[in-house]
Structure formats: structure tokens, C-alpha cells
Design a protein around this motif. Structure first.
Motif, PDB file in Angstrom:
ATOM      1  N   ASP A  43     -11.246  -1.539  -5.920  1.00  0.00           N
ATOM      2  CA  ASP A  43     -11.842  -1.820  -4.883  1.00  0.00           C
ATOM      3  C   ASP A  43     -11.246  -1.748  -3.287  1.00  0.00           C
ATOM      4  N   SER A  44      -9.159  -2.920  -4.163  1.00  0.00           N
ATOM      5  CA  SER A  44      -8.426  -2.985  -2.828  1.00  0.00           C
ATOM      6  C   SER A  44      -6.943  -1.886  -3.196  1.00  0.00           C
ATOM      7  N   CYS A  45      -7.094  -1.441  -4.129  1.00  0.00           N
ATOM      8  CA  CYS A  45      -5.686  -0.194  -4.369  1.00  0.00           C
ATOM      9  C   CYS A  45      -6.034   1.002  -4.460  1.00  0.00           C
ATOM     10  N   ARG A  46      -4.834   1.738  -3.718  1.00  0.00           N
ATOM     11  CA  ARG A  46      -4.943   3.270  -4.303  1.00  0.00           C
ATOM     12  C   ARG A  46      -4.270   3.972  -4.838  1.00  0.00           C
ATOM     13  N   ALA A  73      -0.212   4.034  -4.794  1.00  0.00           N
ATOM     14  CA  ALA A  73       0.447   4.703  -3.446  1.00  0.00           C
ATOM     15  C   ALA A  73       0.568   2.921  -2.832  1.00  0.00           C
ATOM     16  N   ASP A  74      -1.016   2.523  -2.566  1.00  0.00           N
ATOM     17  CA  ASP A  74      -1.038   1.099  -1.732  1.00  0.00           C
ATOM     18  C   ASP A  74      -1.595   0.340  -1.982  1.00  0.00           C
ATOM     19  N   PHE A  75      -1.705  -0.816  -1.381  1.00  0.00           N
ATOM     20  CA  PHE A  75      -2.965  -1.729  -1.965  1.00  0.00           C
ATOM     21  C   PHE A  75      -2.983  -2.719  -0.638  1.00  0.00           C
ATOM     22  N   ARG A  76      -4.193  -3.327  -0.908  1.00  0.00           N
ATOM     23  CA  ARG A  76      -5.066  -4.861   0.390  1.00  0.00           C
ATOM     24  C   ARG A  76      -4.870  -6.113  -0.537  1.00  0.00           C
ATOM     25  N   LEU A  77      -4.411  -7.310  -0.024  1.00  0.00           N
ATOM     26  CA  LEU A  77      -4.052  -8.668  -0.448  1.00  0.00           C
ATOM     27  C   LEU A  77      -4.859  -8.789  -0.009  1.00  0.00           C
ATOM     28  N   GLU A  78      -5.213 -10.329  -0.118  1.00  0.00           N
ATOM     29  CA  GLU A  78      -5.498 -11.436   1.030  1.00  0.00           C
ATOM     30  C   GLU A  78      -4.545 -12.981   0.692  1.00  0.00           C
ATOM     31  N   ILE A 136       6.274  -0.415   2.619  1.00  0.00           N
ATOM     32  CA  ILE A 136       6.210  -0.808   4.207  1.00  0.00           C
ATOM     33  C   ILE A 136       4.474  -1.703   4.366  1.00  0.00           C
ATOM     34  N   VAL A 137       5.239  -2.729   4.782  1.00  0.00           N
ATOM     35  CA  VAL A 137       3.455  -4.122   5.001  1.00  0.00           C
ATOM     36  C   VAL A 137       3.495  -4.205   5.814  1.00  0.00           C
ATOM     37  N   GLU A 138       1.687  -4.554   5.699  1.00  0.00           N
ATOM     38  CA  GLU A 138       1.328  -3.692   7.845  1.00  0.00           C
ATOM     39  C   GLU A 138       0.251  -4.910   7.437  1.00  0.00           C
ATOM     40  N   THR A 196      -1.404  -4.901   3.862  1.00  0.00           N
ATOM     41  CA  THR A 196      -1.616  -4.189   3.175  1.00  0.00           C
ATOM     42  C   THR A 196      -0.345  -3.857   2.831  1.00  0.00           C
ATOM     43  N   VAL A 197       0.330  -3.283   1.918  1.00  0.00           N
ATOM     44  CA  VAL A 197       1.382  -3.136   0.922  1.00  0.00           C
ATOM     45  C   VAL A 197       1.305  -0.978   0.756  1.00  0.00           C
ATOM     46  N   ARG A 198       2.143  -0.993   1.504  1.00  0.00           N
ATOM     47  CA  ARG A 198       1.823   0.589   0.766  1.00  0.00           C
ATOM     48  C   ARG A 198       3.300   1.651   1.123  1.00  0.00           C
ATOM     49  N   ASN A 199       3.715   2.043  -0.327  1.00  0.00           N
ATOM     50  CA  ASN A 199       4.974   3.002  -1.361  1.00  0.00           C
ATOM     51  C   ASN A 199       4.815   4.509  -0.811  1.00  0.00           C
ATOM     52  N   TYR A 200       3.550   4.758  -0.154  1.00  0.00           N
ATOM     53  CA  TYR A 200       3.320   5.907  -0.446  1.00  0.00           C
ATOM     54  C   TYR A 200       2.550   6.793   1.190  1.00  0.00           C
ATOM     55  N   ALA A 201       2.557   7.847   1.532  1.00  0.00           N
ATOM     56  CA  ALA A 201       1.830   7.748   2.821  1.00  0.00           C
ATOM     57  C   ALA A 201       1.035   7.724   2.261  1.00  0.00           C
TER      58      ALA A 201
END
Length: 252
Positions: free
Chosen positions: A200-203, A174-179, A117-119, A92-97
Motif C-alpha cells: 500500500d505504501s510502495c511503488r 521505485a518509491d515508497f512512503r514512510l511514517e 530524493i526525500v520529500e 517519501t523516498v524516490r529512486n525513480y521518477a
């Protein structure tokens, strides 16, 4: 037509054996990736749009030198991909809270983070994809340290590309998920972007909303309304025969 062999079925996609060794056919279903009931609610056309949008983003990544498993789109719901050894970790990469990050750390929703931020989350639906650290990933053998370093670098490059593409369409990522997955080329392993990149994987937040409300107060960007159709329309990939509207799926 010969019956195809199903390799895997998830909430949003089905994988079938591909026409050549080392390939798969990825079929996009209409079911939502995140659900609030015991079964996902289907939305007509969602899979068609996700297929087209993922094609758009994957082609863009390939064009700028970011490797993916995507080969080509076959039809409105299917695409040909290279078979990859999927690393069981969601990036998960987050650019905004937003969402879970705001809840965990008490950061106001919508606050810009000092840097992306990478989680990491362990990919397991039964466990709810729990948040894990690099120490967990290495200790349990899900990935080596070099894999993790490469995954972070890959995710940040994807973030740069997606943020720019979205901003050009009046959208804040704002953020997104990646595989990520491993593709073996001879004796060498190559890390690639796998699965899909879609709403489906992005905000996504709409920057084209009015700057102020009726009282003259500055209006913060809000969720992109009818995210699938609106995003496809702004990026120029909306099929003319799709007219449905659906609500956005957000990252928790």
C-alpha cells in the motif's frame, strides 16, 4: 472475551489498546489505502497479506539495527506494536521518477534519479497530504531540525534495506512512503519507523518481465501484477489459504 477499546480507525487499520501499558494492537483491514470512489473497495485477504508483509519488513529492519515500533505478530490480521507519538509528516523516498514527481518536474516516467530524493507531505487526509518543505515543518512545530535530520537518515537506511530485499525478489523499488514516531525511553526520545511497510505504501516494478517485446525493443519494467500475492509469494510469506489477486496501489 472482554471488549477491546478502539483508539483509532483509519482507511486500512484499526488500533486498539494493547495488553500492557505503552502497547497497541494494530488490526489490518481489507480496505485499500488509496481509493478512486467515495468509499474504499474491499479486497478479501488484503489485510492478511499486509500484516504478514509488514511483519517481514519490520523484523528485517529490527534485525539490521533500524528501530521500529513493531513487537510481534499476534494472528493473521493483528500485530502488537509499541505506542509511539506519530510525527504528522509522511516521508517519501524516490529512486525513480514516477507519478506526481514526473508530472511536477517533467521527468520521464521510469527515469533513474541521480540519488534518492526525500520529500515530505503534511499528514492530513482532508487536505490530500500536501507536499511541504522543511521550512513548513519547522515553522509549524511538526518537528524540529534534529528530528528532520534523523528522519532523513532513517528513511535512507530503510531505502537501502528495502531496495536490496526487493531486488533479490526481482522487483525494483521505485518509491515508497514512510511514517516515523517518537518512543520515549525514560528521559530520552527515540525515533522509530511506525505505521506499516506494505504494498500500500510502495511503488513496485517487476524486473522479471521479458527483456524485449515482440518487435525486439527493450521493455521497461512495469508495475508488479497482482502485487499483494506476488510480492508475498516471492518473499516466501504467502499464507497457503490466501488465493485472491488485487491490483497495485501506487504513490501519486
Amino acid at each position: 472475551m472482554a471488549r477491546r477499546k478502539k483508539v483509532y480507525e483509519g482507511k486500512t487499520k484499526i488500533l486498539y489498546e494493547g495488553p500492557e501499558p505503552g502497547t497497541l494492537i494494530q488490526y489490518f483491514k481489507d480496505d485499500a489505502a488509496v481509493q478512486t470512489t467515495s468509499r474504499p473497495a474491499p479486497a478479501d485477504g488484503r489485510g492478511v497479506l499486509n500484516n504478514r508483509l509488514s511483519e517481514f519488513f519490520m523484523n528485517g529492519l529490527n534485525a539490521v539495527g533500524i528501530p521500529t515500533h513493531f513487537m510481534r505478530r499476534l494472528n493473521m490480521r493483528e500485530q502488537l506494536i509499541r505506542m509511539a507519538e506519530i510525527i504528522p509528516v509522511v516521508i517519501t523516498v524516490r529512486n525513480y521518477a514516477a507519478g506526481d514527481l514526473s508530472t511536477r518536474l517533467g521527468i520521464p516516467e521510469g527515469a533513474a534519479l541521480p540519488r534518492p530524493i526525500v520529500e515530505f507531505n503534511f499528514k492530513d487526509d482532508k487536505l490530500g497530504d500536501p507536499l511541504v518543505t522543511e521550512e513548513h515543518i519547522i515553522a509549524f512545530g511538526w518537528a524540529a531540525q534534529q528530528d528532520l535530520d534523523d528522519m532523513v537518515a532513517l528513511a535512507l537506511r530503510v531505502n537501502d534495506f528495502l531496495s536490496g530485499a526487493m531486488l533479490a525478489a526481482g522487483i525494483r523499488l521505485a518509491d515508497f512512503r514512510l511514517e516515523a514516531g517518537r518512543i520515549w525511553e525514560g528521559d530520552f526520545m527515540r525515533l522509530v519507523v511506525a505505521d506499516e511497510i506494505s504494498p500500500d505504501s510502495c511503488r513496485l516494478w517487476d524486473l522479471r518481465q521479458g527483456d524485449t517485446d515482440r518487435d525486439g525493443n527493450v521493455r521497461e519494467p512495469g508495475p508488479l501484477a497482482d502485487v499483494y500475492t506476488e510480492l508475498a509469494r516471492r518473499l516466501g510469506v504467502l499464507p497457503s489459504n490466501v488465493t485472491h489477486t488485487t491490483k497495485p496501489t501506487l504513490i501519486n
